[in-house]
Design a protein around this motif. Sequence first.
Motif, PDB file in Angstrom:
ATOM      1  N   PHE A   5       0.835  -1.202   0.000  1.00 26.83           N
ATOM      2  CA  PHE A   5       0.000   0.000   0.000  1.00 26.83           C
ATOM      3  C   PHE A   5       0.869   1.251   0.000  1.00 26.83           C
ATOM      4  O   PHE A   5       2.039   1.220   0.372  1.00 26.83           O
ATOM      5  CB  PHE A   5      -0.970   0.016   1.186  1.00 26.83           C
ATOM      6  CG  PHE A   5      -0.338  -0.011   2.547  1.00 26.83           C
ATOM      7  CD1 PHE A   5       0.166   1.150   3.133  1.00 26.83           C
ATOM      8  CD2 PHE A   5      -0.252  -1.195   3.275  1.00 26.83           C
ATOM      9  CE1 PHE A   5       0.743   1.136   4.386  1.00 26.83           C
ATOM     10  CE2 PHE A   5       0.319  -1.219   4.540  1.00 26.83           C
ATOM     11  CZ  PHE A   5       0.822  -0.042   5.095  1.00 26.83           C
ATOM     12  N   ALA A   6       0.266   2.344  -0.444  1.00 25.85           N
ATOM     13  CA  ALA A   6       0.862   3.675  -0.391  1.00 25.85           C
ATOM     14  C   ALA A   6      -0.235   4.614   0.081  1.00 25.85           C
ATOM     15  O   ALA A   6      -1.304   4.679  -0.525  1.00 25.85           O
ATOM     16  CB  ALA A   6       1.391   4.102  -1.759  1.00 25.85           C
ATOM     17  N   LEU A   7       0.015   5.316   1.177  1.00 27.58           N
ATOM     18  CA  LEU A   7      -0.982   6.228   1.729  1.00 27.58           C
ATOM     19  C   LEU A   7      -0.871   7.590   1.068  1.00 27.58           C
ATOM     20  O   LEU A   7       0.208   8.007   0.642  1.00 27.58           O
ATOM     21  CB  LEU A   7      -0.813   6.349   3.245  1.00 27.58           C
ATOM     22  CG  LEU A   7      -0.896   5.047   4.047  1.00 27.58           C
ATOM     23  CD1 LEU A   7      -0.809   5.336   5.539  1.00 27.58           C
ATOM     24  CD2 LEU A   7      -2.149   4.261   3.714  1.00 27.58           C
ATOM     25  N   GLN A   8      -2.010   8.285   1.026  1.00 25.39           N
ATOM     26  CA  GLN A   8      -2.095   9.603   0.414  1.00 25.39           C
ATOM     27  C   GLN A   8      -2.524  10.617   1.475  1.00 25.39           C
ATOM     28  O   GLN A   8      -3.403  10.322   2.278  1.00 25.39           O
ATOM     29  CB  GLN A   8      -3.130   9.603  -0.719  1.00 25.39           C
ATOM     30  CG  GLN A   8      -2.899   8.528  -1.761  1.00 25.39           C
ATOM     31  CD  GLN A   8      -1.555   8.667  -2.436  1.00 25.39           C
ATOM     32  OE1 GLN A   8      -1.149   9.767  -2.792  1.00 25.39           O
ATOM     33  NE2 GLN A   8      -0.850   7.556  -2.582  1.00 25.39           N
ATOM     34  N   THR A 144      -4.117   3.737   7.741  1.00 19.09           N
ATOM     35  CA  THR A 144      -4.071   5.194   7.869  1.00 19.09           C
ATOM     36  C   THR A 144      -2.869   5.624   8.716  1.00 19.09           C
ATOM     37  O   THR A 144      -2.213   4.788   9.341  1.00 19.09           O
ATOM     38  CB  THR A 144      -5.358   5.719   8.523  1.00 19.09           C
ATOM     39  OG1 THR A 144      -5.435   5.218   9.859  1.00 19.09           O
ATOM     40  CG2 THR A 144      -6.606   5.289   7.753  1.00 19.09           C
ATOM     41  N   ALA A 145      -2.626   6.916   8.745  1.00 21.39           N
ATOM     42  CA  ALA A 145      -1.590   7.483   9.611  1.00 21.39           C
ATOM     43  C   ALA A 145      -1.911   8.949   9.864  1.00 21.39           C
ATOM     44  O   ALA A 145      -2.475   9.634   9.006  1.00 21.39           O
ATOM     45  CB  ALA A 145      -0.213   7.355   8.977  1.00 21.39           C
ATOM     46  N   TRP A 157      -3.288  10.786   6.544  1.00 20.04           N
ATOM     47  CA  TRP A 157      -2.928   9.943   5.415  1.00 20.04           C
ATOM     48  C   TRP A 157      -3.783   8.677   5.427  1.00 20.04           C
ATOM     49  O   TRP A 157      -4.019   8.097   6.492  1.00 20.04           O
ATOM     50  CB  TRP A 157      -1.458   9.562   5.503  1.00 20.04           C
ATOM     51  CG  TRP A 157      -0.508  10.716   5.371  1.00 20.04           C
ATOM     52  CD1 TRP A 157      -0.358  11.770   6.218  1.00 20.04           C
ATOM     53  CD2 TRP A 157       0.423  10.930   4.308  1.00 20.04           C
ATOM     54  NE1 TRP A 157       0.623  12.627   5.746  1.00 20.04           N
ATOM     55  CE2 TRP A 157       1.116  12.124   4.584  1.00 20.04           C
ATOM     56  CE3 TRP A 157       0.744  10.210   3.165  1.00 20.04           C
ATOM     57  CZ2 TRP A 157       2.106  12.624   3.751  1.00 20.04           C
ATOM     58  CZ3 TRP A 157       1.745  10.700   2.335  1.00 20.04           C
ATOM     59  CH2 TRP A 157       2.401  11.896   2.614  1.00 20.04           C
ATOM     60  N   ALA A 158      -4.225   8.253   4.254  1.00 20.21           N
ATOM     61  CA  ALA A 158      -5.045   7.049   4.140  1.00 20.21           C
ATOM     62  C   ALA A 158      -4.889   6.463   2.747  1.00 20.21           C
ATOM     63  O   ALA A 158      -4.342   7.101   1.836  1.00 20.21           O
ATOM     64  CB  ALA A 158      -6.513   7.385   4.413  1.00 20.21           C
ATOM     65  N   LEU A 159      -5.407   5.258   2.577  1.00 25.90           N
ATOM     66  CA  LEU A 159      -5.429   4.634   1.250  1.00 25.90           C
ATOM     67  C   LEU A 159      -6.233   5.491   0.286  1.00 25.90           C
ATOM     68  O   LEU A 159      -5.877   5.668  -0.868  1.00 25.90           O
ATOM     69  CB  LEU A 159      -6.048   3.237   1.324  1.00 25.90           C
ATOM     70  CG  LEU A 159      -5.301   2.213   2.160  1.00 25.90           C
ATOM     71  CD1 LEU A 159      -6.160   0.978   2.392  1.00 25.90           C
ATOM     72  CD2 LEU A 159      -3.992   1.841   1.477  1.00 25.90           C
ATOM     73  N   THR A 160      -7.347   6.004   0.801  1.00 23.68           N
ATOM     74  CA  THR A 160      -8.213   6.893   0.045  1.00 23.68           C
ATOM     75  C   THR A 160      -8.941   7.778   1.046  1.00 23.68           C
ATOM     76  O   THR A 160      -9.085   7.413   2.207  1.00 23.68           O
ATOM     77  CB  THR A 160      -9.215   6.105  -0.824  1.00 23.68           C
ATOM     78  OG1 THR A 160      -9.933   7.002  -1.653  1.00 23.68           O
ATOM     79  CG2 THR A 160     -10.191   5.303   0.014  1.00 23.68           C
ATOM     80  N   HIS A 161      -9.405   8.915   0.581  1.00 21.61           N
ATOM     81  CA  HIS A 161     -10.187   9.823   1.422  1.00 21.61           C
ATOM     82  C   HIS A 161     -11.566   9.938   0.782  1.00 21.61           C
ATOM     83  O   HIS A 161     -11.696  10.468  -0.324  1.00 21.61           O
ATOM     84  CB  HIS A 161      -9.501  11.183   1.541  1.00 21.61           C
ATOM     85  CG  HIS A 161      -8.183  11.107   2.238  1.00 21.61           C
ATOM     86  ND1 HIS A 161      -8.071  11.058   3.610  1.00 21.61           N
ATOM     87  CD2 HIS A 161      -6.916  11.027   1.763  1.00 21.61           C
ATOM     88  CE1 HIS A 161      -6.790  10.979   3.949  1.00 21.61           C
ATOM     89  NE2 HIS A 161      -6.072  10.956   2.844  1.00 21.61           N
ATOM     90  N   CYS A 162     -12.568   9.444   1.466  1.00 23.76           N
ATOM     91  CA  CYS A 162     -13.916   9.347   0.895  1.00 23.76           C
ATOM     92  C   CYS A 162     -14.842  10.475   1.317  1.00 23.76           C
ATOM     93  O   CYS A 162     -15.961  10.562   0.813  1.00 23.76           O
ATOM     94  CB  CYS A 162     -14.534   8.004   1.275  1.00 23.76           C
ATOM     95  SG  CYS A 162     -13.606   6.605   0.642  1.00 23.76           S
TER      96      CYS A 162
END
Length: 178
Positions: A5-8, A144-145, A157-162
């Motif tokens: 994974f890469a967090l955004q 997340t972070a 930071w998360a995989l995605t922000h919904c």
Amino acid sequence: MTIEFALQPFPTDNPFPEIEIIGEIDRQDHLLSIEYQLCGDLHAVEIPPVAVQPSRKHDLWETTCFEFFFVIPGASDYWEFNLSPAGDWNVFHLDDYRQGLQPELAFTSLPFTLDRQPNLLSLALELDLSKIITESQPLEVSVTAVIKSVRGEMNYWALTHCGSIADFHLRNSFMIEI
């Protein structure tokens, strides 16, 4: 099967120095393994000092903290795990979206490893899930972070922000199926 994974960062967060958060998660029967790597200009990140005796603590998200959440598909209740670079930790069980937050007492410790280098902070955890679920139950996971800058700015930071605000509890952000 190991999933990378890469967090955004949340799109409206203040620009942050050159960092990235990558890692991997894996589940083998009742064991869940997760590793985070915070890479880049760590001098700009507020990283709490290592605790002499790491323990269960609240409000770890008020500074740099790695988190993950998981749910059994179709269930309303879910778990939240907080892992501080200080070595402190917490696990919560929630009844529903942000409701009924209680410490998950099935865990009395959460030992994880930390490795800090000039431009890399690694955190790795191997978790025995049999304390709270059966090994045959599939999971949906959100990784997340929370990253706090030395200037005091918070970045999420998360995989995605919904959502329109940073919200790690939104069920549609539980994107990894293991």
